[in-house]
Design a protein around this motif. Sequence first.
Motif, PDB file in Angstrom:
ATOM      1  N   ALA A  61       0.766  -1.232  -0.130  1.00 25.88           N
ATOM      2  CA  ALA A  61       0.019   0.117   0.036  1.00 25.88           C
ATOM      3  C   ALA A  61       0.800   1.121  -0.013  1.00 25.88           C
ATOM      4  N   SER A  62       2.140   1.303   0.613  1.00 30.28           N
ATOM      5  CA  SER A  62       2.805   2.259   0.620  1.00 30.28           C
ATOM      6  C   SER A  62       3.395   2.945  -0.400  1.00 30.28           C
ATOM      7  N   VAL A  63       3.429   1.976  -1.487  1.00 32.32           N
ATOM      8  CA  VAL A  63       4.234   2.221  -2.925  1.00 32.32           C
ATOM      9  C   VAL A  63       3.261   2.176  -3.931  1.00 32.32           C
ATOM     10  N   LYS A  64       1.929   1.721  -3.722  1.00 29.67           N
ATOM     11  CA  LYS A  64       1.115   1.560  -4.922  1.00 29.67           C
ATOM     12  C   LYS A  64       0.826   3.012  -5.579  1.00 29.67           C
ATOM     13  N   GLY A  65       1.018   3.026  -6.947  1.00 31.92           N
ATOM     14  CA  GLY A  65       0.577   4.240  -7.703  1.00 31.92           C
ATOM     15  C   GLY A  65       1.919   5.097  -7.976  1.00 31.92           C
ATOM     16  N   ARG A  66       3.069   4.641  -7.151  1.00 34.57           N
ATOM     17  CA  ARG A  66       4.395   5.237  -7.491  1.00 34.57           C
ATOM     18  C   ARG A  66       5.296   4.353  -7.920  1.00 34.57           C
ATOM     19  N   PHE A  67       5.361   3.055  -7.438  1.00 36.97           N
ATOM     20  CA  PHE A  67       6.290   2.190  -8.165  1.00 36.97           C
ATOM     21  C   PHE A  67       5.586   0.997  -9.043  1.00 36.97           C
ATOM     22  N   THR A  68       6.518   0.803 -10.110  1.00 35.87           N
ATOM     23  CA  THR A  68       6.024  -0.263 -10.897  1.00 35.87           C
ATOM     24  C   THR A  68       6.978  -1.455 -11.104  1.00 35.87           C
ATOM     25  N   ILE A  69       6.622  -2.423 -10.905  1.00 34.93           N
ATOM     26  CA  ILE A  69       7.404  -3.682 -11.060  1.00 34.93           C
ATOM     27  C   ILE A  69       7.252  -4.382 -12.650  1.00 34.93           C
ATOM     28  N   SER A  70       8.266  -4.790 -13.349  1.00 29.76           N
ATOM     29  CA  SER A  70       8.231  -5.417 -14.407  1.00 29.76           C
ATOM     30  C   SER A  70       9.366  -6.413 -14.788  1.00 29.76           C
ATOM     31  N   ARG A  71       9.094  -7.215 -15.675  1.00 33.00           N
ATOM     32  CA  ARG A  71       9.960  -8.364 -15.816  1.00 33.00           C
ATOM     33  C   ARG A  71      10.173  -8.356 -17.291  1.00 33.00           C
ATOM     34  N   ASP A  72      11.495  -8.949 -17.806  1.00 29.99           N
ATOM     35  CA  ASP A  72      11.709  -9.180 -19.002  1.00 29.99           C
ATOM     36  C   ASP A  72      12.387 -10.647 -19.267  1.00 29.99           C
TER      37      ASP A  72
END
Length: 123
Positions: A61-72
Amino acid sequence: QVHLAESGGGSVQPGGSLRLSCAASVDTYKHNCMAWFRQIPGKEREGVALIERPGNEEYAASVKGRFTISRDNAANTLYLQMNSLKPEDTATYYCARGRGGACYWPSYSYNYWGQGTQVTVSS
């Protein structure tokens, strides 16, 4: 043996951005949940973001909307794009590989960890 190596940490002012990367040594990476955790001295490691496959991510909840995780998966690399950073985001950030394909928040669900990269947010 799976080896994970984080990079991209550093110092940034509040409101700034950083992009963390985590390179995995083997191609079994693509079959496993991957996650970012963070830890500050004296506190337990906390989950930041999880990803099973593109489109199936979860965030604290503390990072939702600010952080984005992704994978290649082709490059065996995990990313964490961090925007609008706050001083309370200061921590050592770790990438981790899950024991299986499904993602769970407890840290014991992960059996391989990187060495960590420091993120400092300060004016």
